[in-house]
Write a protein that holds these residues in place. Structure first.
Motif, PDB file in Angstrom:
ATOM      1  N   LEU A 152      43.137  27.156  36.788  1.00  0.00           N
ATOM      2  CA  LEU A 152      41.306  27.691  36.162  1.00  0.00           C
ATOM      3  C   LEU A 152      41.620  26.835  35.129  1.00  0.00           C
ATOM      4  N   ASP A 153      40.020  26.612  34.995  1.00  0.00           N
ATOM      5  CA  ASP A 153      39.592  26.001  33.517  1.00  0.00           C
ATOM      6  C   ASP A 153      38.208  27.007  33.045  1.00  0.00           C
ATOM      7  N   LYS A 154      39.039  27.969  31.755  1.00  0.00           N
ATOM      8  CA  LYS A 154      38.020  28.719  30.944  1.00  0.00           C
ATOM      9  C   LYS A 154      36.460  28.334  30.813  1.00  0.00           C
ATOM     10  N   LYS A 155      36.505  27.066  30.762  1.00  0.00           N
ATOM     11  CA  LYS A 155      35.789  26.377  30.591  1.00  0.00           C
ATOM     12  C   LYS A 155      34.640  25.842  31.520  1.00  0.00           C
ATOM     13  N   ALA A 156      34.569  25.936  32.300  1.00  0.00           N
ATOM     14  CA  ALA A 156      34.295  26.151  33.746  1.00  0.00           C
ATOM     15  C   ALA A 156      32.632  27.304  33.517  1.00  0.00           C
ATOM     16  N   SER A 157      32.084  26.828  34.705  1.00  0.00           N
ATOM     17  CA  SER A 157      30.654  27.694  34.304  1.00  0.00           C
ATOM     18  C   SER A 157      31.190  28.908  35.156  1.00  0.00           C
ATOM     19  N   ASP A 158      31.521  28.546  36.524  1.00  0.00           N
ATOM     20  CA  ASP A 158      32.913  29.399  37.551  1.00  0.00           C
ATOM     21  C   ASP A 158      33.790  30.522  37.345  1.00  0.00           C
ATOM     22  N   TYR A 159      33.825  29.847  35.565  1.00  0.00           N
ATOM     23  CA  TYR A 159      35.805  30.880  35.709  1.00  0.00           C
ATOM     24  C   TYR A 159      35.432  32.401  35.943  1.00  0.00           C
ATOM     25  N   ILE A 160      34.440  33.020  35.604  1.00  0.00           N
ATOM     26  CA  ILE A 160      34.460  34.745  36.068  1.00  0.00           C
ATOM     27  C   ILE A 160      34.035  34.687  37.527  1.00  0.00           C
ATOM     28  N   ASN A 161      33.173  33.846  37.835  1.00  0.00           N
ATOM     29  CA  ASN A 161      33.605  34.094  39.556  1.00  0.00           C
ATOM     30  C   ASN A 161      35.167  33.625  40.693  1.00  0.00           C
ATOM     31  N   LYS A 162      35.380  32.703  39.766  1.00  0.00           N
ATOM     32  CA  LYS A 162      37.168  32.562  40.479  1.00  0.00           C
ATOM     33  C   LYS A 162      37.632  33.917  40.186  1.00  0.00           C
ATOM     34  N   LEU A 163      37.936  34.534  38.796  1.00  0.00           N
ATOM     35  CA  LEU A 163      38.738  35.622  38.204  1.00  0.00           C
ATOM     36  C   LEU A 163      37.888  36.612  39.260  1.00  0.00           C
ATOM     37  N   THR A 164      37.382  36.575  39.042  1.00  0.00           N
ATOM     38  CA  THR A 164      36.408  38.019  40.660  1.00  0.00           C
ATOM     39  C   THR A 164      37.259  37.558  41.843  1.00  0.00           C
ATOM     40  N   VAL A 165      37.600  35.978  42.512  1.00  0.00           N
ATOM     41  CA  VAL A 165      37.599  35.647  43.576  1.00  0.00           C
ATOM     42  C   VAL A 165      39.038  36.652  44.005  1.00  0.00           C
ATOM     43  N   ILE A 166      39.894  35.862  42.835  1.00  0.00           N
ATOM     44  CA  ILE A 166      41.422  35.847  42.522  1.00  0.00           C
ATOM     45  C   ILE A 166      41.794  37.572  42.539  1.00  0.00           C
ATOM     46  N   TRP A 167      40.915  38.455  41.905  1.00  0.00           N
ATOM     47  CA  TRP A 167      41.081  39.872  41.543  1.00  0.00           C
ATOM     48  C   TRP A 167      41.100  40.257  43.459  1.00  0.00           C
ATOM     49  N   GLY A 168      39.480  40.391  43.709  1.00  0.00           N
ATOM     50  CA  GLY A 168      39.389  40.885  45.102  1.00  0.00           C
ATOM     51  C   GLY A 168      40.790  40.117  46.083  1.00  0.00           C
ATOM     52  N   ILE A 169      40.900  38.907  45.806  1.00  0.00           N
ATOM     53  CA  ILE A 169      42.176  38.932  47.413  1.00  0.00           C
ATOM     54  C   ILE A 169      43.765  39.504  46.421  1.00  0.00           C
ATOM     55  N   LYS A 170      43.531  39.778  45.697  1.00  0.00           N
ATOM     56  CA  LYS A 170      44.836  40.744  44.758  1.00  0.00           C
ATOM     57  C   LYS A 170      44.898  41.735  45.941  1.00  0.00           C
ATOM     58  N   GLU A 171      43.795  42.843  44.999  1.00  0.00           N
ATOM     59  CA  GLU A 171      43.157  43.629  45.580  1.00  0.00           C
ATOM     60  C   GLU A 171      43.562  43.701  47.204  1.00  0.00           C
ATOM     61  N   SER A 172      42.543  42.715  48.282  1.00  0.00           N
ATOM     62  CA  SER A 172      43.286  42.877  49.197  1.00  0.00           C
ATOM     63  C   SER A 172      44.514  42.930  49.750  1.00  0.00           C
ATOM     64  N   LEU A 173      45.439  42.041  49.512  1.00  0.00           N
ATOM     65  CA  LEU A 173      46.906  41.918  49.647  1.00  0.00           C
ATOM     66  C   LEU A 173      47.358  43.628  49.554  1.00  0.00           C
ATOM     67  N   TYR A 174      47.176  44.358  47.915  1.00  0.00           N
ATOM     68  CA  TYR A 174      47.535  45.042  47.630  1.00  0.00           C
ATOM     69  C   TYR A 174      47.264  46.785  49.007  1.00  0.00           C
ATOM     70  N   LYS A 175      45.744  46.792  49.460  1.00  0.00           N
ATOM     71  CA  LYS A 175      45.862  47.229  50.409  1.00  0.00           C
ATOM     72  C   LYS A 175      46.316  47.468  52.037  1.00  0.00           C
ATOM     73  N   LEU A 176      46.897  45.966  52.117  1.00  0.00           N
ATOM     74  CA  LEU A 176      47.073  44.988  53.379  1.00  0.00           C
ATOM     75  C   LEU A 176      48.272  46.089  53.618  1.00  0.00           C
ATOM     76  N   PHE A 177      49.376  45.444  52.364  1.00  0.00           N
ATOM     77  CA  PHE A 177      50.196  46.118  51.951  1.00  0.00           C
ATOM     78  C   PHE A 177      50.839  47.322  51.441  1.00  0.00           C
ATOM     79  N   ALA A 178      50.350  48.426  51.390  1.00  0.00           N
ATOM     80  CA  ALA A 178      50.486  49.383  50.685  1.00  0.00           C
ATOM     81  C   ALA A 178      51.855  49.810  49.938  1.00  0.00           C
ATOM     82  N   THR A 179      52.137  49.016  49.658  1.00  0.00           N
ATOM     83  CA  THR A 179      53.623  49.640  49.134  1.00  0.00           C
ATOM     84  C   THR A 179      53.554  49.772  47.440  1.00  0.00           C
ATOM     85  N   PRO A 180      54.194  50.696  46.738  1.00  0.00           N
ATOM     86  CA  PRO A 180      54.412  50.794  45.391  1.00  0.00           C
ATOM     87  C   PRO A 180      54.869  50.208  44.991  1.00  0.00           C
ATOM     88  N   GLY A 181      54.676  50.760  43.080  1.00  0.00           N
ATOM     89  CA  GLY A 181      55.545  49.068  43.296  1.00  0.00           C
ATOM     90  C   GLY A 181      55.254  47.605  42.549  1.00  0.00           C
TER      91      GLY A 181
END
Length: 208
Positions: A130-159
């Motif tokens: 990731l490039d913190k100075k890039a204009s799409d930094y917030i967009n990329k962070l949001t994509v990563i969060w969304g992907i990881k949240e989706s994985l968490y929902k898919l696997f649904a395993t505490p911990g």
């Protein structure tokens, strides 16, 4: 009624997104909710959450289901009675549902500057590309969060932890697709991740 977007991912997988523009009463009146769902929606303190909940039931109708076809397991993961896999999300004025023959997860997030502050709580490996100075930094962070949240929902395993157990390989916003991994207690699984942006929101979904 405001079906905003419908995506045929493949012959087995469909994504539908709803823009929540209706009032609570307009969303509520056409629905036949089971007792548990009625109690749940009436117990919500926020009308925004109520409307999100109800809009998801309208998305179910768009997919040929009713509220009675949906149930949740002990980990809070939704399931459909016909055995197909489902994942659900809502954020502010949008909600989304993905239904597939395969395991799936979906998430919608509003793109906000404050994600920069919390990035270190859900990202480690990904900082390397990731490039913190890039204009799409917030967009990329949001994509990563969304992907990881989706994985968490898919696997649904505490911990499971976003920062330790989920990896998103390098991507560009324009690609609209990347690969992600679950690496948890000896289990390594690869998933395809897709993402799209609209009206200041990001939707990500993952498919086994």
């Amino acid at each position: 009624m405001a079906l905003y977007k419908s995506i045929s991912v493949n012959s087995q997988t469909t994504v539908k997104i709803w823009k929540i523009e209706e009032s609570y009463d307009d969303l509520f009146s056409p629905l036949d909710l089971k007792t548990e769902s009625l109690s749940r929606v009436l117990g919500m303190k926020s009308e925004l959450h109520q409307r999100g909940f109800l809009s998801v039931r309208h998305l179910l109708r768009e997919l040929g289901y009713t509220d009675r076809d949906l149930f949740y397991d002990d980990n809070g993961k939704p399931h459909l009675k016909d055995g197909k896999h489902i994942s659900i999300t809502h954020s502010f004025i949008f909600s989304g549902v993905i239904v597939s023959d395969k395991e799936v997860g979906i998430d919608i997030e509003k793109q906000r500057n404050k994600i920069v502050i919390i990035a270190k709580k859900f990202i480690e490996y990904e900082f390397a590309y990731l490039d913190k100075k890039a204009s799409d930094y917030i967009n990329k962070l949001t994509v990563i969060w969304g992907i990881k949240e989706s994985l968490y929902k898919l696997f649904a395993t505490p911990g499971m932890l976003f920062i330790e157990h989920f990896l998103v390989i390098p991507f560009s916003i324009m690609d609209a697709e990347t690969v992600c991994w679950i690496d948890y207690k000896g289990l390594k699984k690869r998933y395809t991740a897709n993402y799209l942006e609209f009206e200041g929101f990001t939707c990500a979904y993952v498919i086994e």
